[in-house]
Design a protein around this motif. Structure first.
Motif, PDB file in Angstrom:
ATOM      1  N   UNK A  95       0.834  -1.204   0.000  1.00 16.01           N
ATOM      2  CA  UNK A  95       0.000   0.000   0.000  1.00 16.01           C
ATOM      3  C   UNK A  95       0.872   1.259   0.000  1.00 16.01           C
ATOM      4  N   UNK A  96       2.000   1.203   0.717  1.00 10.99           N
ATOM      5  CA  UNK A  96       2.921   2.346   0.710  1.00 10.99           C
ATOM      6  C   UNK A  96       3.455   2.615  -0.688  1.00 10.99           C
ATOM      7  N   UNK A  97       3.766   1.540  -1.403  1.00  7.03           N
ATOM      8  CA  UNK A  97       4.272   1.701  -2.765  1.00  7.03           C
ATOM      9  C   UNK A  97       3.217   2.334  -3.662  1.00  7.03           C
ATOM     10  N   UNK A  98       1.957   1.924  -3.491  1.00  2.13           N
ATOM     11  CA  UNK A  98       0.874   2.493  -4.289  1.00  2.13           C
ATOM     12  C   UNK A  98       0.665   3.959  -3.934  1.00  2.13           C
ATOM     13  N   UNK A  99       0.780   4.307  -2.664  1.00  6.60           N
ATOM     14  CA  UNK A  99       0.642   5.712  -2.253  1.00  6.60           C
ATOM     15  C   UNK A  99       1.734   6.577  -2.871  1.00  6.60           C
ATOM     16  N   UNK A 100       2.967   6.028  -2.887  1.00  2.00           N
ATOM     17  CA  UNK A 100       4.063   6.779  -3.511  1.00  2.00           C
ATOM     18  C   UNK A 100       3.773   7.031  -4.990  1.00  2.00           C
ATOM     19  N   UNK A 101       3.201   6.038  -5.643  1.00  2.10           N
ATOM     20  CA  UNK A 101       2.876   6.199  -7.070  1.00  2.10           C
ATOM     21  C   UNK A 101       1.818   7.275  -7.262  1.00  2.10           C
ATOM     22  N   UNK A 102       0.793   7.262  -6.404  1.00  5.43           N
ATOM     23  CA  UNK A 102      -0.276   8.248  -6.529  1.00  5.43           C
ATOM     24  C   UNK A 102       0.217   9.665  -6.236  1.00  5.43           C
ATOM     25  N   UNK A 103       1.111   9.795  -5.250  1.00 11.25           N
ATOM     26  CA  UNK A 103       1.632  11.110  -4.896  1.00 11.25           C
ATOM     27  C   UNK A 103       2.351  11.781  -6.060  1.00 11.25           C
ATOM     28  N   UNK A 104       2.939  10.963  -6.916  1.00  6.90           N
ATOM     29  CA  UNK A 104       3.677  11.509  -8.049  1.00  6.90           C
ATOM     30  C   UNK A 104       2.749  11.970  -9.172  1.00  6.90           C
ATOM     31  N   UNK A 105       1.507  11.489  -9.164  1.00  6.32           N
ATOM     32  CA  UNK A 105       0.597  11.802 -10.268  1.00  6.32           C
ATOM     33  C   UNK A 105      -0.556  12.721  -9.856  1.00  6.32           C
ATOM     34  N   UNK A 108      -2.185  15.918  -7.043  1.00  6.78           N
ATOM     35  CA  UNK A 108      -1.887  16.952  -6.060  1.00  6.78           C
ATOM     36  C   UNK A 108      -2.152  16.373  -4.671  1.00  6.78           C
ATOM     37  N   UNK A 109      -1.664  17.055  -3.632  1.00  5.60           N
ATOM     38  CA  UNK A 109      -1.868  16.551  -2.271  1.00  5.60           C
ATOM     39  C   UNK A 109      -3.349  16.474  -1.927  1.00  5.60           C
ATOM     40  N   UNK A 110      -4.133  17.484  -2.373  1.00  2.86           N
ATOM     41  CA  UNK A 110      -5.565  17.491  -2.073  1.00  2.86           C
ATOM     42  C   UNK A 110      -6.262  16.320  -2.757  1.00  2.86           C
ATOM     43  N   UNK A 111      -5.930  16.091  -4.040  1.00  5.75           N
ATOM     44  CA  UNK A 111      -6.542  14.963  -4.756  1.00  5.75           C
ATOM     45  C   UNK A 111      -6.121  13.639  -4.144  1.00  5.75           C
ATOM     46  N   UNK A 112      -4.864  13.563  -3.731  1.00  6.04           N
ATOM     47  CA  UNK A 112      -4.369  12.334  -3.125  1.00  6.04           C
ATOM     48  C   UNK A 112      -5.125  12.009  -1.844  1.00  6.04           C
TER      49      UNK A 112
END
Length: 411
Positions: A346-356, A358-362
């Motif tokens: 799950x941490x790896x998936x979060x890192x992927x999402x953070x790169x694509x 914004x913080x609010x969307x994340x």
């Protein structure tokens, strides 16, 4: 290391050979042996196994004591082995008696307590005591488990063969896991380790899953269910490896049990580095399994503290070493162990999402809900684990034991 592996698992180990060995590790511990029969036969046979585990143990003995007074117990020891011949107790209420004495013992001895009975069995009701058993060894040796003719000379009913097998069990599996932290991850090669053949040359259809490799994969799958990280470090094409696990329906091990695939043509030392960073653990907590001695040597040169297992052509031999590898036993499996792999992924998936995003969307994608509780007994294991982690803000460095923590449910 690999010479010791061959000596222990692939050669005939005689008692004469064992008693000539000396303990060599600088990782020294002290174990108190409280007994009513002799432990010396096991102590004489155990150094070779402790050397493979890279620990040394100074055994401190009590006098023979059927009454379990614990008067001459070495309280400064790192662990206590309660070594009892139950056939010496003729009364019917021996289970109640032993449990009552263990309750008394735990009031003043707060280090790990191991209970190893021979000549019978009792159920120890204290959850803080690790109950061991020689039943499998007795079943394996049959009538050779005891040697009553030599009891007068040796001080125990156990035979020389039984002493060697118990020394193997305690030296490889029990003492390393109790005195040190268990391993956290197993990193595996693929070709000629998890199956017979070379993926890049033979293709996934033509790889051979021998009975030994099937048994090995089943055991690795079992380790994953116990909370071990299972990772792959292989020199292959990543797409070929994914296709292999997707299409070989006869493989017990699947992608769902694998925490991290590290497949490339980089050195395996580099692959191990990526896995360690991904898991956020040290090399000393990892076991690397490969059939190629050159690859094992390369990984050791870049990660000197890593643990290594040389996989054999006969996968049953590899499985035997893996089952008995030091620090691979968890005598208590926490709920956190079972969910740790999902947390890492799950941490790896979060890192992927953070790169694509914004913080609010994340944050919106997480759909987080906060729940909290106060002094809940079900959280005591996790509170103990977190409380004992090294933290720069813990000024006293006091460490708390589970037996010392008492939580009452709030009204």
């Amino acid at each position: 290391m690999f010479e010791l592996q061959n000596e222990i698992f692939h050669e005939q180990v005689s008692r004469r050979k064992l008693i000539n060995k000396k303990q060599t590790s600088s990782n020294k511990y002290k174990v108190a042996v409280y007994r009513n029969h002799s432990f010396e036969l096991i102590e004489h046979a155990i150094p070779l196994f402790l050397n493979f585990a890279d620990i040394s143990i100074d055994f401190k003995y009590s006098d023979y004591d059927d009454s379990l007074t614990f008067i001459d117990l070495d309280r400064d020891s790192d662990a206590l082995l309660l070594w009892l011949d139950l056939s010496r107790y003729e009364n019917e209420d021996k289970e109640e008696f032993i449990n009552s004495r263990i309750i008394e013992l735990t009031t003043f001895y707060k280090k790990p307590i191991l209970f190893f009975p021979v000549g019978g069995s009792v159920l120890i009701k204290n959850p803080n005591v690790i109950q061991l058993s020689g039943a499998n060894i007795q079943e394996k040796l049959g009538t050779d488990f005891f040697d009553l003719r030599m009891e007068t000379n040796t001080g125990t009913k156990l035979s020389s063969k039984a002493s060697i097998e118990i020394a193997r069990f305690l030296g490889l599996r029990v003492f390393p896991s109790v005195l040190q932290s268990p391993l956290k991850a197993v990193v595996l090669d693929l070709d000629n380790t998890l199956y017979r053949g070379v993926l890049g040359e033979d293709g996934w259809q033509n790889l051979t899953l021998t009975p030994g490799h099937a048994a090995l994969q089943n055991y690795i799958k079992e380790l994953a269910s116990k909370g071990y990280f299972i990772c792959i470090a292989s020199k292959n094409e990543e797409q070929d490896v994914k296709e292999l696990f997707e299409k070989r329906k006869d493989f017990p091990l699947g992608l769902s049990q694998i925490s991290k695939l590290c497949v490339s043509w980089d050195s395996k030392g580099d692959s191990i580095s990526k896995i360690l960073k991904f898991l956020n653990i040290g090399a000393k907590d990892v076991l690397f399994v490969d059939d190629n001695l050159g690859e094992l040597a390369t990984v050791l040169s870049s990660h000197p503290n890593i643990n290594c297992l040389h996989a054999k052509d006969d996968a049953f031999e590899t499985l035997e070493v893996l089952k008995n590898f030091p620090r691979m036993d968890k005598f208590k499996i926490n709920y956190e162990d079972s969910i740790r792999k999902k947390d890492i992924q799950a941490n790896e998936e979060r890192e992927r999402l953070l790169k694509s995003l914004s913080k609010e969307e994340f944050l919106r994608t997480l759909n987080m809900e906060l729940t909290y509780g106060l002094n809940r007994n079900k959280d005591i294991d996790r509170v103990t684990e977190l409380g004992n982690k090294t933290n720069q803000f813990i000024c006293t460095y006091r460490r708390y034991k589970l037996s010392l923590i008492h939580i009452s449910e709030p009204t």
